[in-house]
Design a protein around this motif. Structure first.
Motif, mmCIF file in Angstrom:
data_model
loop_
_atom_site.group_PDB
_atom_site.id
_atom_site.type_symbol
_atom_site.label_atom_id
_atom_site.label_comp_id
_atom_site.label_asym_id
_atom_site.label_seq_id
_atom_site.Cartn_x
_atom_site.Cartn_y
_atom_site.Cartn_z
ATOM 1 N N GLU A 53 32.059 39.664 51.426
ATOM 2 C CA GLU A 53 30.730 40.268 51.376
ATOM 3 C C GLU A 53 30.559 41.194 50.171
ATOM 4 O OE1 GLU A 53 28.197 39.693 53.322
ATOM 5 O OE2 GLU A 53 29.021 38.644 55.053
ATOM 6 N N GLY A 54 29.297 41.471 49.822
ATOM 7 C CA GLY A 54 28.985 42.192 48.594
ATOM 8 C C GLY A 54 28.641 43.658 48.756
ATOM 9 N N ARG A 55 28.779 44.205 49.986
ATOM 10 C CA ARG A 55 28.447 45.611 50.207
ATOM 11 C C ARG A 55 29.671 46.356 50.717
ATOM 12 N NH1 ARG A 55 23.270 46.056 53.865
ATOM 13 N NH2 ARG A 55 23.478 48.232 53.209
ATOM 14 N N ASP A 82 42.409 33.499 40.602
ATOM 15 C CA ASP A 82 42.019 32.169 40.133
ATOM 16 C C ASP A 82 41.255 31.369 41.181
ATOM 17 O OD1 ASP A 82 43.245 32.717 37.741
ATOM 18 O OD2 ASP A 82 45.107 31.650 38.224
ATOM 19 N N ASP A 83 40.946 32.004 42.309
ATOM 20 C CA ASP A 83 40.333 31.292 43.429
ATOM 21 C C ASP A 83 38.846 31.626 43.545
ATOM 22 O OD1 ASP A 83 40.325 29.579 45.597
ATOM 23 O OD2 ASP A 83 41.985 30.578 46.620
ATOM 24 N N HIS A 84 38.135 30.766 44.253
ATOM 25 C CA HIS A 84 36.707 30.990 44.526
ATOM 26 C C HIS A 84 36.574 31.297 46.008
ATOM 27 C CE1 HIS A 84 32.353 30.549 44.542
ATOM 28 N NE2 HIS A 84 32.469 29.682 45.537
ATOM 29 N N ILE A 85 36.350 32.577 46.360
ATOM 30 C CA ILE A 85 36.305 32.966 47.776
ATOM 31 C C ILE A 85 35.056 33.795 48.112
ATOM 32 C CG2 ILE A 85 38.786 32.838 48.251
ATOM 33 C CD1 ILE A 85 38.918 35.871 47.691
ATOM 34 N N SER A 86 34.073 33.799 47.195
ATOM 35 C CA SER A 86 32.844 34.528 47.470
ATOM 36 C C SER A 86 31.737 34.018 46.548
ATOM 37 C CB SER A 86 33.060 36.033 47.269
ATOM 38 O OG SER A 86 31.915 36.753 47.686
ATOM 39 N N LYS A 87 30.550 34.600 46.704
ATOM 40 C CA LYS A 87 29.427 34.263 45.835
ATOM 41 C C LYS A 87 29.400 35.208 44.645
ATOM 42 C CE LYS A 87 26.527 32.762 49.716
ATOM 43 N NZ LYS A 87 25.259 33.001 50.433
ATOM 44 N N SER A 88 28.924 34.723 43.509
ATOM 45 C CA SER A 88 28.908 35.541 42.294
ATOM 46 C C SER A 88 28.055 36.798 42.468
ATOM 47 C CB SER A 88 28.409 34.717 41.104
ATOM 48 O OG SER A 88 27.127 34.171 41.381
ATOM 49 N N GLU A 89 26.948 36.687 43.225
ATOM 50 C CA GLU A 89 26.088 37.863 43.420
ATOM 51 C C GLU A 89 26.783 38.920 44.303
ATOM 52 O OE1 GLU A 89 24.154 34.632 46.152
ATOM 53 O OE2 GLU A 89 25.291 34.725 44.274
ATOM 54 N N SER A 105 27.567 42.780 43.081
ATOM 55 C CA SER A 105 27.081 43.955 43.816
ATOM 56 C C SER A 105 28.247 44.820 44.301
ATOM 57 C CB SER A 105 26.198 43.533 44.996
ATOM 58 O OG SER A 105 26.911 42.736 45.916
ATOM 59 N N LEU A 106 29.329 44.200 44.769
ATOM 60 C CA LEU A 106 30.453 44.979 45.283
ATOM 61 C C LEU A 106 31.162 45.728 44.156
ATOM 62 C CD1 LEU A 106 32.201 45.791 47.714
ATOM 63 C CD2 LEU A 106 33.654 43.799 47.240
ATOM 64 N N LYS A 107 31.406 45.051 43.045
ATOM 65 C CA LYS A 107 32.146 45.714 41.956
ATOM 66 C C LYS A 107 31.358 46.903 41.399
ATOM 67 C CE LYS A 107 30.753 43.263 37.739
ATOM 68 N NZ LYS A 107 31.154 42.380 36.634
ATOM 69 N N MET A 108 30.024 46.769 41.321
ATOM 70 C CA MET A 108 29.220 47.866 40.781
ATOM 71 C C MET A 108 29.127 49.026 41.782
ATOM 72 S SD MET A 108 28.715 47.087 37.765
ATOM 73 C CE MET A 108 27.764 48.576 37.421
ATOM 74 N N ARG A 114 34.648 45.606 35.010
ATOM 75 C CA ARG A 114 35.086 44.445 34.215
ATOM 76 C C ARG A 114 35.441 43.239 35.082
ATOM 77 N NH1 ARG A 114 38.751 48.460 31.650
ATOM 78 N NH2 ARG A 114 37.657 49.372 29.868
ATOM 79 N N ALA A 115 35.548 43.419 36.385
ATOM 80 C CA ALA A 115 35.962 42.330 37.278
ATOM 81 C C ALA A 115 34.951 41.186 37.253
ATOM 82 C CB ALA A 115 36.120 42.861 38.705
#
Length: 354
Positions: free
Chosen positions: A237-239, A298-305, A309-312, A325-326
Protein backbone atom coordinates in the motif's frame (compact mmCIF):
# COMPACT_ATOMS: atom_id res chain seq x y z
CA UNK A 1 -9.67 4.77 9.89
CA UNK A 2 -10.19 1.05 9.19
CA UNK A 3 -11.29 -0.39 5.86
CA UNK A 4 -11.33 2.95 4.02
CA UNK A 5 -7.54 3.07 4.43
CA UNK A 6 -7.08 -0.04 2.32
CA UNK A 7 -7.29 -0.43 -1.44
CA UNK A 8 -9.99 -2.81 -2.67
CA UNK A 9 -7.93 -6.01 -2.96
CA UNK A 10 -4.23 -6.68 -3.25
CA UNK A 11 -3.34 -8.85 -6.25
CA UNK A 12 -1.22 -11.95 -5.81
CA UNK A 13 2.32 -11.57 -7.16
CA UNK A 14 4.21 -14.51 -8.68
CA UNK A 15 7.52 -15.74 -7.29
CA UNK A 16 10.35 -14.38 -9.45
CA UNK A 17 13.32 -16.48 -10.55
CA UNK A 18 15.56 -14.47 -8.22
CA UNK A 19 13.26 -15.01 -5.21
CA UNK A 20 13.00 -18.70 -6.09
CA UNK A 21 16.81 -18.93 -6.08
CA UNK A 22 16.84 -17.22 -2.67
CA UNK A 23 14.34 -19.77 -1.31
CA UNK A 24 16.57 -22.57 -2.62
CA UNK A 25 19.66 -21.01 -1.04
CA UNK A 26 18.02 -20.75 2.40
CA UNK A 27 16.25 -24.17 2.38
CA UNK A 28 12.71 -22.83 2.06
CA UNK A 29 12.10 -24.43 -1.34
CA UNK A 30 11.42 -28.15 -1.14
CA UNK A 31 9.52 -30.69 -3.18
CA UNK A 32 6.14 -31.60 -1.68
CA UNK A 33 3.61 -34.27 -2.75
CA UNK A 34 0.52 -32.06 -3.03
CA UNK A 35 -0.32 -28.64 -4.49
CA UNK A 36 -2.83 -25.97 -3.49
CA UNK A 37 -4.90 -26.71 -6.63
CA UNK A 38 -5.24 -30.39 -5.62
CA UNK A 39 -7.18 -29.39 -2.51
CA UNK A 40 -9.62 -27.29 -4.55
CA UNK A 41 -11.16 -30.49 -5.95
CA UNK A 42 -13.42 -31.04 -2.92
CA UNK A 43 -16.83 -32.55 -3.60
CA UNK A 44 -18.76 -30.91 -0.75
CA UNK A 45 -18.55 -28.58 2.24
CA UNK A 46 -20.37 -27.39 5.37
CA UNK A 47 -20.05 -24.12 7.30
CA UNK A 48 -17.90 -24.26 10.44
CA UNK A 49 -19.48 -22.48 13.45
CA UNK A 50 -17.77 -21.55 16.71
CA UNK A 51 -19.04 -22.55 20.16
CA UNK A 52 -21.42 -19.56 20.15
CA UNK A 53 -22.88 -20.58 16.76
CA UNK A 54 -21.18 -17.74 14.89
CA UNK A 55 -20.04 -18.34 11.31
CA UNK A 56 -16.22 -18.63 11.43
CA UNK A 57 -15.93 -17.97 7.64
CA UNK A 58 -14.32 -21.42 7.28
CA UNK A 59 -15.86 -24.29 5.31
CA UNK A 60 -15.17 -27.93 6.25
CA UNK A 61 -14.52 -29.63 2.93
CA UNK A 62 -14.95 -33.24 1.85
CA UNK A 63 -13.50 -35.35 -0.95
CA UNK A 64 -14.73 -38.49 -2.64
CA UNK A 65 -13.43 -41.68 -1.06
CA UNK A 66 -11.01 -42.45 -3.90
CA UNK A 67 -9.24 -39.10 -3.59
CA UNK A 68 -9.41 -38.80 0.20
CA UNK A 69 -6.97 -41.64 0.88
CA UNK A 70 -4.40 -40.17 -1.51
CA UNK A 71 -4.89 -36.63 -0.13
CA UNK A 72 -4.60 -37.83 3.49
CA UNK A 73 -1.31 -39.58 2.75
CA UNK A 74 0.08 -36.52 0.94
CA UNK A 75 -0.95 -34.17 3.78
CA UNK A 76 0.66 -36.41 6.41
CA UNK A 77 3.81 -36.45 4.29
CA UNK A 78 3.77 -32.62 4.09
CA UNK A 79 3.38 -32.46 7.89
CA UNK A 80 6.39 -34.76 8.30
CA UNK A 81 8.50 -32.58 5.96
CA UNK A 82 7.42 -29.34 7.69
CA UNK A 83 7.72 -30.48 11.31
CA UNK A 84 10.31 -33.26 11.15
CA UNK A 85 12.79 -34.73 8.65
CA UNK A 86 10.25 -36.06 6.15
CA UNK A 87 10.65 -39.65 7.37
CA UNK A 88 7.71 -41.95 6.55
CA UNK A 89 7.99 -43.81 9.87
CA UNK A 90 5.75 -41.32 11.69
CA UNK A 91 2.95 -41.39 9.10
CA UNK A 92 1.29 -44.46 10.66
CA UNK A 93 0.77 -42.49 13.87
CA UNK A 94 -0.86 -39.49 12.19
CA UNK A 95 -4.48 -38.80 11.28
CA UNK A 96 -5.83 -35.95 9.15
CA UNK A 97 -8.90 -35.04 11.19
CA UNK A 98 -10.25 -32.06 9.21
CA UNK A 99 -9.55 -29.96 6.13
CA UNK A 100 -11.07 -26.46 6.25
CA UNK A 101 -11.15 -23.83 3.50
CA UNK A 102 -11.44 -20.07 3.98
CA UNK A 103 -12.75 -17.86 1.18
CA UNK A 104 -12.18 -14.70 3.26
CA UNK A 105 -9.04 -12.63 2.63
CA UNK A 106 -6.36 -12.73 -0.03
CA UNK A 107 -4.68 -16.09 0.49
CA UNK A 108 -7.83 -18.32 0.68
CA UNK A 109 -6.01 -20.93 2.77
CA UNK A 110 -6.71 -24.54 3.58
CA UNK A 111 -6.30 -25.34 7.29
CA UNK A 112 -5.22 -28.92 7.99
CA UNK A 113 -5.71 -30.49 11.43
CA UNK A 114 -3.28 -33.34 12.05
CA UNK A 115 -3.61 -35.55 15.14
CA UNK A 116 -1.20 -38.01 16.73
CA UNK A 117 -3.33 -41.12 17.26
CA UNK A 118 -1.12 -42.38 20.13
CA UNK A 119 -1.78 -39.47 22.47
CA UNK A 120 -4.49 -37.34 20.76
CA UNK A 121 -2.21 -34.28 20.53
CA UNK A 122 -3.03 -32.23 17.44
CA UNK A 123 -1.72 -29.28 15.51
CA UNK A 124 -2.56 -27.25 12.41
CA UNK A 125 -0.77 -26.17 9.28
CA UNK A 126 -1.91 -24.18 6.27
CA UNK A 127 -1.68 -24.66 2.52
CA UNK A 128 -1.99 -21.47 0.46
CA UNK A 129 -1.38 -20.21 -3.03
CA UNK A 130 2.12 -18.76 -2.97
CA UNK A 131 2.33 -14.95 -3.19
CA UNK A 132 5.66 -13.08 -3.36
CA UNK A 133 4.39 -10.36 -0.98
CA UNK A 134 3.59 -12.93 1.68
CA UNK A 135 6.93 -14.70 1.29
CA UNK A 136 8.80 -11.39 1.70
CA UNK A 137 6.65 -10.73 4.77
CA UNK A 138 7.36 -14.16 6.26
CA UNK A 139 11.11 -13.81 5.73
CA UNK A 140 11.23 -10.31 7.22
CA UNK A 141 9.21 -11.48 10.23
CA UNK A 142 11.58 -14.42 10.66
CA UNK A 143 14.65 -12.15 10.63
CA UNK A 144 13.44 -8.92 12.27
CA UNK A 145 10.87 -10.02 14.87
CA UNK A 146 11.41 -12.07 18.07
CA UNK A 147 9.83 -15.09 16.35
CA UNK A 148 11.13 -17.81 14.03
CA UNK A 149 8.71 -18.90 11.31
CA UNK A 150 8.47 -22.34 9.78
CA UNK A 151 7.24 -22.46 6.18
CA UNK A 152 8.01 -24.16 2.86
CA UNK A 153 7.43 -23.24 -0.78
CA UNK A 154 7.15 -25.44 -3.85
CA UNK A 155 6.32 -23.78 -7.17
CA UNK A 156 3.01 -21.93 -6.54
CA UNK A 157 2.15 -23.64 -3.22
CA UNK A 158 3.00 -22.27 0.23
CA UNK A 159 2.95 -24.41 3.40
CA UNK A 160 2.89 -22.56 6.75
CA UNK A 161 3.06 -23.83 10.31
CA UNK A 162 0.26 -22.56 12.56
CA UNK A 163 1.09 -19.54 14.74
CA UNK A 164 -0.47 -20.19 18.15
CA UNK A 165 -2.14 -17.40 20.10
CA UNK A 166 -5.45 -15.73 20.91
CA UNK A 167 -6.75 -13.75 17.89
CA UNK A 168 -6.53 -10.02 18.61
CA UNK A 169 -10.23 -9.30 18.13
CA UNK A 170 -11.18 -12.17 20.48
CA UNK A 171 -8.61 -11.11 23.08
CA UNK A 172 -9.74 -7.47 23.04
CA UNK A 173 -13.40 -8.43 23.46
CA UNK A 174 -13.22 -11.37 25.88
CA UNK A 175 -9.90 -11.35 27.73
CA UNK A 176 -8.75 -7.74 28.04
CA UNK A 177 -11.64 -6.61 30.30
CA UNK A 178 -10.68 -9.36 32.81
CA UNK A 179 -7.00 -8.33 32.98
CA UNK A 180 -5.58 -6.59 36.04
CA UNK A 181 -4.43 -2.97 35.79
CA UNK A 182 -0.79 -4.14 35.86
CA UNK A 183 -1.48 -6.59 33.02
CA UNK A 184 -3.20 -3.86 31.00
CA UNK A 185 -0.09 -1.68 31.34
CA UNK A 186 2.08 -4.50 30.07
CA UNK A 187 -0.29 -5.15 27.16
CA UNK A 188 -0.22 -1.43 26.26
CA UNK A 189 3.59 -1.51 26.22
CA UNK A 190 3.59 -4.57 23.92
CA UNK A 191 1.13 -2.94 21.53
CA UNK A 192 3.39 0.14 21.25
CA UNK A 193 6.35 -2.12 20.41
CA UNK A 194 4.29 -4.13 17.93
CA UNK A 195 3.07 -0.92 16.27
CA UNK A 196 6.66 0.32 15.93
CA UNK A 197 7.93 -2.99 14.57
CA UNK A 198 5.25 -3.10 11.85
CA UNK A 199 6.05 0.45 10.75
CA UNK A 200 9.82 -0.13 10.64
CA UNK A 201 9.58 -3.15 8.34
CA UNK A 202 6.50 -1.88 6.45
CA UNK A 203 4.08 -4.69 7.29
CA UNK A 204 0.57 -3.42 6.60
CA UNK A 205 -3.03 -4.25 7.51
CA UNK A 206 -2.55 -5.26 11.13
CA UNK A 207 -6.23 -5.11 11.99
CA UNK A 208 -7.09 -6.99 15.19
CA UNK A 209 -7.84 -10.29 13.42
CA UNK A 210 -4.43 -10.27 11.70
CA UNK A 211 -2.39 -10.58 14.88
CA UNK A 212 -2.52 -12.72 18.02
CA UNK A 213 -1.76 -12.32 21.71
CA UNK A 214 0.64 -14.92 23.06
CA UNK A 215 0.03 -15.44 26.77
CA UNK A 216 2.83 -17.10 28.76
CA UNK A 217 2.70 -17.74 32.54
CA UNK A 218 5.97 -16.76 34.21
CA UNK A 219 6.96 -17.71 37.76
CA UNK A 220 5.39 -14.61 39.34
CA UNK A 221 3.20 -13.07 36.62
CA UNK A 222 1.75 -13.55 33.13
CA UNK A 223 3.69 -12.31 30.08
CA UNK A 224 1.79 -10.93 27.07
CA UNK A 225 3.28 -10.61 23.58
CA UNK A 226 1.73 -9.45 20.29
CA UNK A 227 2.71 -11.08 17.01
CA UNK A 228 1.54 -10.85 13.42
CA UNK A 229 -0.08 -13.84 11.69
CA UNK A 230 -0.87 -12.34 8.26
CA UNK A 231 1.87 -11.17 5.92
CA UNK A 232 0.07 -10.49 2.61
CA UNK A 233 0.37 -6.71 2.99
CA UNK A 234 4.15 -6.47 2.98
CA UNK A 235 5.23 -3.30 1.12
CA UNK A 236 2.13 -2.98 -1.05
CA UNK A 237 0.00 0.00 0.00
CA UNK A 238 0.97 3.63 -0.61
CA UNK A 239 0.08 5.26 2.73
CA UNK A 240 2.25 5.11 5.84
CA UNK A 241 -0.82 4.85 8.10
CA UNK A 242 -1.52 1.36 6.76
CA UNK A 243 1.79 0.21 8.25
CA UNK A 244 0.85 1.54 11.70
CA UNK A 245 -1.73 -0.65 13.50
CA UNK A 246 -2.85 2.29 15.67
CA UNK A 247 -4.75 3.84 12.74
CA UNK A 248 -7.19 0.96 12.19
CA UNK A 249 -10.56 1.35 13.87
CA UNK A 250 -10.43 -2.32 14.88
CA UNK A 251 -7.52 -1.38 17.19
CA UNK A 252 -9.20 1.64 18.80
CA UNK A 253 -9.55 -0.17 22.14
CA UNK A 254 -5.79 -0.83 22.16
CA UNK A 255 -5.05 2.80 21.30
CA UNK A 256 -7.23 3.98 24.19
CA UNK A 257 -5.49 1.50 26.48
CA UNK A 258 -2.09 2.95 25.53
CA UNK A 259 -3.37 6.50 26.15
CA UNK A 260 -4.78 5.61 29.56
CA UNK A 261 -1.88 3.48 30.80
CA UNK A 262 1.33 5.01 29.41
CA UNK A 263 2.90 8.44 29.68
CA UNK A 264 4.25 10.03 26.50
CA UNK A 265 7.82 9.59 27.78
CA UNK A 266 7.21 5.86 28.32
CA UNK A 267 5.75 5.47 24.83
CA UNK A 268 8.82 7.15 23.33
CA UNK A 269 11.10 4.96 25.43
CA UNK A 270 9.40 1.76 24.20
CA UNK A 271 9.64 2.95 20.60
CA UNK A 272 13.39 3.56 20.99
CA UNK A 273 13.79 0.14 22.61
CA UNK A 274 12.03 -1.58 19.70
CA UNK A 275 14.02 0.32 17.06
CA UNK A 276 17.25 -0.68 18.82
CA UNK A 277 16.23 -4.35 19.01
CA UNK A 278 15.27 -4.38 15.32
CA UNK A 279 18.58 -2.68 14.44
CA UNK A 280 20.47 -5.44 16.28
CA UNK A 281 18.52 -8.08 14.36
CA UNK A 282 19.33 -6.29 11.10
CA UNK A 283 23.05 -6.41 11.93
CA UNK A 284 22.85 -10.05 13.02
CA UNK A 285 21.23 -11.17 9.75
CA UNK A 286 22.90 -8.65 7.46
CA UNK A 287 23.96 -11.12 4.75
CA UNK A 288 20.66 -13.00 4.41
CA UNK A 289 18.65 -9.80 4.76
CA UNK A 290 20.78 -8.22 2.03
CA UNK A 291 20.07 -11.16 -0.28
CA UNK A 292 16.33 -10.87 0.38
CA UNK A 293 16.30 -7.10 -0.23
CA UNK A 294 18.18 -7.60 -3.51
CA UNK A 295 15.36 -9.91 -4.63
CA UNK A 296 12.75 -7.37 -3.57
CA UNK A 297 14.56 -4.52 -5.32
CA UNK A 298 14.29 -6.35 -8.65
CA UNK A 299 10.71 -7.48 -8.08
CA UNK A 300 7.32 -5.98 -8.91
CA UNK A 301 5.17 -6.13 -5.75
CA UNK A 302 3.17 -2.89 -5.86
CA UNK A 303 1.78 -0.14 -8.08
CA UNK A 304 4.03 2.72 -9.20
CA UNK A 305 1.65 5.32 -7.72
CA UNK A 306 1.79 3.53 -4.33
CA UNK A 307 5.60 3.56 -4.44
CA UNK A 308 5.59 7.29 -5.23
CA UNK A 309 3.14 8.25 -2.48
CA UNK A 310 4.74 6.08 0.22
CA UNK A 311 8.33 7.13 -0.47
CA UNK A 312 7.40 10.83 -0.42
CA UNK A 313 5.37 10.46 2.77
CA UNK A 314 8.30 8.77 4.53
CA UNK A 315 10.74 11.33 3.04
CA UNK A 316 8.64 14.16 4.49
CA UNK A 317 8.66 12.32 7.82
CA UNK A 318 12.42 11.60 7.92
CA UNK A 319 14.05 14.10 5.48
CA UNK A 320 16.18 11.15 4.31
CA UNK A 321 16.97 11.56 0.60
CA UNK A 322 17.33 7.79 0.13
CA UNK A 323 13.54 7.51 0.30
CA UNK A 324 13.08 10.21 -2.33
CA UNK A 325 15.45 8.38 -4.70
CA UNK A 326 13.64 5.02 -4.37
CA UNK A 327 12.06 3.71 -7.58
CA UNK A 328 10.26 0.63 -6.23
CA UNK A 329 9.00 -0.88 -2.97
CA UNK A 330 12.19 -2.89 -2.50
CA UNK A 331 14.24 0.31 -2.52
CA UNK A 332 11.77 1.97 -0.12
CA UNK A 333 12.28 -0.88 2.36
CA UNK A 334 16.06 -0.79 1.86
CA UNK A 335 15.95 2.93 2.73
CA UNK A 336 13.88 2.15 5.85
CA UNK A 337 16.29 -0.59 6.97
CA UNK A 338 19.31 1.66 6.32
CA UNK A 339 17.68 4.52 8.23
CA UNK A 340 17.15 2.36 11.34
CA UNK A 341 20.64 0.84 11.11
CA UNK A 342 22.37 4.20 10.63
CA UNK A 343 20.59 5.82 13.56
CA UNK A 344 21.48 2.91 15.82
CA UNK A 345 25.14 2.99 14.76
CA UNK A 346 25.31 6.80 15.15
CA UNK A 347 23.92 6.60 18.69
CA UNK A 348 26.43 3.88 19.63
CA UNK A 349 29.30 5.84 18.09
CA UNK A 350 28.29 8.92 20.10
CA UNK A 351 28.29 6.85 23.29
CA UNK A 352 31.78 5.50 22.53
CA UNK A 353 33.15 9.00 22.02
CA UNK A 354 31.75 10.39 25.27
Amino acid sequence: MGDDLMSKKKPSFPISEKLNAYLNEYSRNIKIPIFYEDLLRFSGSIVVYDEDDNDTLWLRVYYNEFEREEIDYALKKVYSILISDGNDDILQYLSVDTIDFCTFGNSQPFRIKVRNVLNDNFTYFYIKKADASRIYGLELEHMLSPYNLNYLVHKDTLIEEHIAGIPGDVFIKEYLPKCTEFQKSQIAKEFVKFNERCMIRLLGDMRSYNYVFVVTPDFDHVVYKVRAIDFDQQNYEGRLKIYRPQFFKENSTMVELVRSKLLKTSINQYKVEERSIVAKRILNSIEQLGDLLECMKDDHISKSEYVESLKMEIFNFTNDLQFKRATNMGEVLIAAIDFIKRNYEDVNMTRLMQ
